[in-house]
Design a protein around this motif. Structure first.
Motif, PDB file in Angstrom:
ATOM      1  N   GLN A  97      86.754  71.920  40.354  1.00 13.72           N
ATOM      2  CA  GLN A  97      86.792  70.893  41.123  1.00 13.72           C
ATOM      3  C   GLN A  97      87.079  69.469  40.182  1.00 13.72           C
ATOM      4  O   GLN A  97      86.733  68.392  40.809  1.00 13.72           O
ATOM      5  CB  GLN A  97      84.982  70.518  41.381  1.00 13.72           C
ATOM      6  CG  GLN A  97      84.128  70.190  40.186  1.00 13.72           C
ATOM      7  CD  GLN A  97      82.801  69.527  40.758  1.00 13.72           C
ATOM      8  OE1 GLN A  97      82.176  69.903  41.775  1.00 13.72           O
ATOM      9  NE2 GLN A  97      81.985  69.019  39.568  1.00 13.72           N
ATOM     10  N   LYS A  98      87.656  69.796  39.348  1.00 14.92           N
ATOM     11  CA  LYS A  98      88.103  68.636  38.227  1.00 14.92           C
ATOM     12  C   LYS A  98      89.007  67.549  39.102  1.00 14.92           C
ATOM     13  O   LYS A  98      88.722  66.546  38.918  1.00 14.92           O
ATOM     14  CB  LYS A  98      88.676  69.226  37.001  1.00 14.92           C
ATOM     15  CG  LYS A  98      89.268  67.987  36.092  1.00 14.92           C
ATOM     16  CD  LYS A  98      88.387  67.587  34.950  1.00 14.92           C
ATOM     17  CE  LYS A  98      88.902  66.734  34.128  1.00 14.92           C
ATOM     18  NZ  LYS A  98      89.513  65.631  34.535  1.00 14.92           N
ATOM     19  N   ASN A  99      89.845  68.116  39.836  1.00 11.55           N
ATOM     20  CA  ASN A  99      90.890  67.324  40.543  1.00 11.55           C
ATOM     21  C   ASN A  99      90.330  66.462  41.723  1.00 11.55           C
ATOM     22  O   ASN A  99      90.266  65.239  41.676  1.00 11.55           O
ATOM     23  CB  ASN A  99      91.876  68.291  41.195  1.00 11.55           C
ATOM     24  CG  ASN A  99      92.931  68.846  39.910  1.00 11.55           C
ATOM     25  OD1 ASN A  99      93.429  68.315  38.876  1.00 11.55           O
ATOM     26  ND2 ASN A  99      93.354  70.253  40.429  1.00 11.55           N
ATOM     27  N   ALA A 100      89.298  67.023  42.274  1.00 14.05           N
ATOM     28  CA  ALA A 100      88.573  66.195  43.334  1.00 14.05           C
ATOM     29  C   ALA A 100      87.631  65.351  42.536  1.00 14.05           C
ATOM     30  O   ALA A 100      87.502  64.065  43.199  1.00 14.05           O
ATOM     31  CB  ALA A 100      87.595  67.349  44.074  1.00 14.05           C
ATOM     32  N   MET A 101      87.076  65.686  41.425  1.00 16.77           N
ATOM     33  CA  MET A 101      85.993  64.703  40.839  1.00 16.77           C
ATOM     34  C   MET A 101      86.947  63.554  40.230  1.00 16.77           C
ATOM     35  O   MET A 101      86.585  62.392  40.285  1.00 16.77           O
ATOM     36  CB  MET A 101      85.241  65.367  39.585  1.00 16.77           C
ATOM     37  CG  MET A 101      84.351  64.704  39.102  1.00 16.77           C
ATOM     38  SD  MET A 101      82.985  63.973  40.125  1.00 16.77           S
ATOM     39  CE  MET A 101      82.221  65.469  40.579  1.00 16.77           C
ATOM     40  N   ASP A 102      88.062  63.918  39.877  1.00 21.06           N
ATOM     41  CA  ASP A 102      88.937  62.821  39.193  1.00 21.06           C
ATOM     42  C   ASP A 102      89.329  61.792  40.369  1.00 21.06           C
ATOM     43  O   ASP A 102      89.343  60.516  40.215  1.00 21.06           O
ATOM     44  CB  ASP A 102      90.141  63.196  38.680  1.00 21.06           C
ATOM     45  CG  ASP A 102      90.114  63.862  37.458  1.00 21.06           C
ATOM     46  OD1 ASP A 102      89.061  63.809  36.704  1.00 21.06           O
ATOM     47  OD2 ASP A 102      91.181  64.604  36.850  1.00 21.06           O
ATOM     48  N   GLN A 103      89.691  62.302  41.413  1.00 20.77           N
ATOM     49  CA  GLN A 103      89.873  61.486  42.694  1.00 20.77           C
ATOM     50  C   GLN A 103      88.818  60.642  43.307  1.00 20.77           C
ATOM     51  O   GLN A 103      88.908  59.542  43.281  1.00 20.77           O
ATOM     52  CB  GLN A 103      90.396  62.319  43.866  1.00 20.77           C
ATOM     53  CG  GLN A 103      91.175  61.574  45.114  1.00 20.77           C
ATOM     54  CD  GLN A 103      92.577  61.008  44.628  1.00 20.77           C
ATOM     55  OE1 GLN A 103      92.834  61.237  43.637  1.00 20.77           O
ATOM     56  NE2 GLN A 103      93.103  60.149  45.161  1.00 20.77           N
ATOM     57  N   GLN A 110      84.440  63.145  51.521  1.00 22.29           N
ATOM     58  CA  GLN A 110      84.841  64.381  51.804  1.00 22.29           C
ATOM     59  C   GLN A 110      86.295  64.154  52.454  1.00 22.29           C
ATOM     60  O   GLN A 110      87.069  65.384  52.296  1.00 22.29           O
ATOM     61  CB  GLN A 110      83.959  65.042  52.732  1.00 22.29           C
ATOM     62  CG  GLN A 110      82.450  65.244  52.444  1.00 22.29           C
ATOM     63  CD  GLN A 110      82.668  66.449  51.446  1.00 22.29           C
ATOM     64  OE1 GLN A 110      83.042  67.585  51.700  1.00 22.29           O
ATOM     65  NE2 GLN A 110      82.119  66.197  49.941  1.00 22.29           N
ATOM     66  N   ALA A 111      86.734  63.386  53.121  1.00 20.72           N
ATOM     67  CA  ALA A 111      88.093  63.253  53.624  1.00 20.72           C
ATOM     68  C   ALA A 111      89.157  63.289  52.342  1.00 20.72           C
ATOM     69  O   ALA A 111      90.143  63.851  52.685  1.00 20.72           O
ATOM     70  CB  ALA A 111      88.213  61.826  54.348  1.00 20.72           C
ATOM     71  N   ALA A 112      88.897  62.554  51.308  1.00 18.68           N
ATOM     72  CA  ALA A 112      89.497  62.700  50.350  1.00 18.68           C
ATOM     73  C   ALA A 112      90.134  63.966  49.826  1.00 18.68           C
ATOM     74  O   ALA A 112      90.998  64.084  48.949  1.00 18.68           O
ATOM     75  CB  ALA A 112      89.015  61.781  49.175  1.00 18.68           C
ATOM     76  N   LEU A 113      89.257  64.902  49.867  1.00 22.94           N
ATOM     77  CA  LEU A 113      89.592  66.137  49.406  1.00 22.94           C
ATOM     78  C   LEU A 113      90.836  67.118  50.105  1.00 22.94           C
ATOM     79  O   LEU A 113      91.672  67.598  49.379  1.00 22.94           O
ATOM     80  CB  LEU A 113      88.625  67.300  49.662  1.00 22.94           C
ATOM     81  CG  LEU A 113      86.902  66.820  49.044  1.00 22.94           C
ATOM     82  CD1 LEU A 113      85.870  67.794  49.556  1.00 22.94           C
ATOM     83  CD2 LEU A 113      87.023  66.790  47.613  1.00 22.94           C
ATOM     84  N   THR A 114      91.046  66.707  51.240  1.00 22.16           N
ATOM     85  CA  THR A 114      92.091  67.191  51.730  1.00 22.16           C
ATOM     86  C   THR A 114      93.442  66.921  51.099  1.00 22.16           C
ATOM     87  O   THR A 114      94.447  67.956  50.983  1.00 22.16           O
ATOM     88  CB  THR A 114      92.463  66.915  53.251  1.00 22.16           C
ATOM     89  OG1 THR A 114      92.462  65.378  53.246  1.00 22.16           O
ATOM     90  CG2 THR A 114      90.997  67.212  53.926  1.00 22.16           C
ATOM     91  N   SER A 115      93.618  65.758  50.339  1.00 25.29           N
ATOM     92  CA  SER A 115      94.878  65.430  49.709  1.00 25.29           C
ATOM     93  C   SER A 115      94.746  66.235  48.074  1.00 25.29           C
ATOM     94  O   SER A 115      95.795  66.083  47.618  1.00 25.29           O
ATOM     95  CB  SER A 115      95.034  63.946  49.337  1.00 25.29           C
ATOM     96  OG  SER A 115      94.178  63.410  48.616  1.00 25.29           O
ATOM     97  N   GLN A 116      93.876  66.894  47.930  1.00 24.97           N
ATOM     98  CA  GLN A 116      93.837  67.477  46.642  1.00 24.97           C
ATOM     99  C   GLN A 116      93.919  69.210  46.825  1.00 24.97           C
ATOM    100  O   GLN A 116      93.606  70.085  45.751  1.00 24.97           O
ATOM    101  CB  GLN A 116      92.474  67.194  45.853  1.00 24.97           C
ATOM    102  CG  GLN A 116      92.459  65.790  45.701  1.00 24.97           C
ATOM    103  CD  GLN A 116      93.351  65.356  44.540  1.00 24.97           C
ATOM    104  OE1 GLN A 116      93.538  66.129  43.591  1.00 24.97           O
ATOM    105  NE2 GLN A 116      94.149  64.295  44.778  1.00 24.97           N
ATOM    106  N   GLY A 117      93.994  69.681  48.230  1.00 26.07           N
ATOM    107  CA  GLY A 117      94.080  70.812  48.145  1.00 26.07           C
ATOM    108  C   GLY A 117      92.788  71.755  48.295  1.00 26.07           C
ATOM    109  O   GLY A 117      92.486  73.043  48.133  1.00 26.07           O
ATOM    110  N   TYR A 118      91.613  71.202  48.955  1.00 32.74           N
ATOM    111  CA  TYR A 118      90.355  71.435  49.086  1.00 32.74           C
ATOM    112  C   TYR A 118      89.840  71.430  50.401  1.00 32.74           C
ATOM    113  O   TYR A 118      90.956  70.951  51.336  1.00 32.74           O
ATOM    114  CB  TYR A 118      89.181  70.787  48.370  1.00 32.74           C
ATOM    115  CG  TYR A 118      89.423  70.937  46.739  1.00 32.74           C
ATOM    116  CD1 TYR A 118      89.043  71.798  45.871  1.00 32.74           C
ATOM    117  CD2 TYR A 118      90.068  69.885  46.062  1.00 32.74           C
ATOM    118  CE1 TYR A 118      89.189  71.906  44.459  1.00 32.74           C
ATOM    119  CE2 TYR A 118      90.159  69.719  44.691  1.00 32.74           C
ATOM    120  CZ  TYR A 118      89.858  70.798  43.916  1.00 32.74           C
ATOM    121  OH  TYR A 118      90.129  70.913  42.637  1.00 32.74           O
ATOM    122  N   ALA A 119      88.852  71.991  50.894  1.00 30.54           N
ATOM    123  CA  ALA A 119      88.388  71.733  52.202  1.00 30.54           C
ATOM    124  C   ALA A 119      87.155  70.892  52.250  1.00 30.54           C
ATOM    125  O   ALA A 119      85.970  71.266  51.326  1.00 30.54           O
ATOM    126  CB  ALA A 119      88.237  73.140  52.910  1.00 30.54           C
TER     127      ALA A 119
END
Length: 368
Positions: free
Chosen positions: A57-63, A341-350
């Motif tokens: 989740q590091k990339n999501a957390m950074d964002q 949660q919407a920000a996750l889509t740009s990071q390759g998560y759901a």
């Protein structure tokens, strides 16, 4: 309860934005303005938070941190991708204000130890993002491979040693497989990704995987690499390798990803919609605000990709330091919001299913 998920919508969003994902190392998530998360709509709070754990989740957390701090100038939040095991230890010892983990706290000593940190309360597992686990490989020009669970179990247990083994040939009858030795790559650090992947093997190929599941890799042999970025780098640079890795890292690094045989009897490609079908069958098994999920790795839903993980934030229900609580609640409120949660889509998560998202928001609101 069954999770409600709009898998097709999430799939379209992720497909449209994956090309812009700025993930793949611990530093890339904060530098791409095109992938910047929407500014948080929650009220800001001041202070500082220290957190660590899951590299998945590091990339999501950074964002999330970047977006929050851009609006809330009085906040300072750090998150180190040290691995789920290290994150749980840091939380339990009081050196992290919250932790990220790819696995919920285990009943028994791990949960009890974390609970002791929370004076008058308990340590909660708060799901924040779903991250499919890809099976990635590098054997030169060979692409389009597919595997049954028993074949994967034998490979990672060291029972299958070359790429032209009869079991791999049976899964891939038209592939031109070399006699190259197989180098299975696993995590060197305590990892929730390892826990989820070995849980999948335990549930789907128990006859061939006899090591149960754990954050620490138990099977003999293979090659160890630290963190999700380390696994990706090892596979990308080394012929003959196979590994399990988070989808966001596999996609960003351009790794070959295998189709996986599911309980419905079909080899299935990893997509957001396919992973979402598996998450649809998960059940909340925790009590109250402790939102542990139980995933059915043997799902018989047609088109479901069966190897998925859910990343949790671990936080105290009560007993949080008074000077930390306002920022902790504010930040986790943003993380679990529609914007976060919407920000996750740009990071390759759901994103989370709406039904779980609502429960997480209620639990965050009740932190004390």
């Amino acid at each position: 309860m069954k999770l409600q998920r709009h898998g097709a919508i999430a799939a379209l969003a992720i497909t449209a934005t994956l090309a812009m994902a700025a993930c793949g190392s611990d530093n890339t998530g904060s530098g791409d303005s095109k992938a910047a998360a929407k500014a948080p709509s929650t009220d800001c709070a001041k202070g500082s938070l220290t957190s660590q754990g899951s590299t998945a989740q590091k990339n999501a957390m950074d964002q999330w941190i970047k977006a929050y701090q851009q609006k809330c100038s009085g906040a300072q939040i750090t998150y180190d991708g040290t691995g789920s095991g290290a994150g749980v230890q840091a939380f339990t010892s009081g050196t992290a204000d919250f932790a990220g983990s790819d696995s919920a706290l285990k009943d028994g000593a791990e949960q009890t130890g974390a609970d002791k940190r929370c004076k008058g309360g308990e340590a909660l597992d708060l799901p924040m993002v779903t991250g499919p686990i890809a099976v990635v490989y590098n054997i030169g020009d060979v692409k389009g491979l597919q595997f049954k669970p028993a074949t994967l179990a034998k490979i990672f247990a060291g029972k299958i040693k070359t790429w032209n083994d009869p079991a791999i040939k049976a899964d891939n009858p038209s592939a031109k497989l070399p006699s190259t030795p197989i180098q299975p790559v696993h995590r060197a650090d305590a990892s929730g990704t390892s826990d989820n992947f070995t849980k999948y093997l335990s549930k789907t190929a128990a006859a061939d995987w006899t090591y149960d599941h754990a954050k620490e890799w138990k099977a003999p042999g293979g090659v160890a690499a630290k963190g999700s970025d380390g696994v990706s780098a090892k596979v990308k640079s080394t012929a003959g390798t196979i590994a399990y890795d988070e989808w966001s890292y596999a996609t960003t690094n351009g790794l070959n990803m295998a189709k996986i045989y599911n309980g419905a009897g079909a080899y299935t490609e990893l997509t957001a919609e396919a992973a979402g079908k598996t998450v649809d069958g998960a059940k909340v098994v925790g009590q109250g605000d402790n939102l542990k999920l139980d995933i059915d790795y043997n799902t018989k839903v047609a088109g479901a990709y069966p190897i998925v993980l859910v990343t949790y934030e671990i936080a105290c229900s009560k007993g949080n330091a008074a000077d930390k609580l306002p920022l902790l609640k504010s930040f986790l409120t943003y993380v679990s919001s529609d914007d976060g949660q919407a920000a996750l889509t740009s990071q390759g998560y759901a994103p989370l299913p709406k039904s779980v998202q609502t429960k997480v928001q209620a639990a965050v609101k009740g932190l004390a």
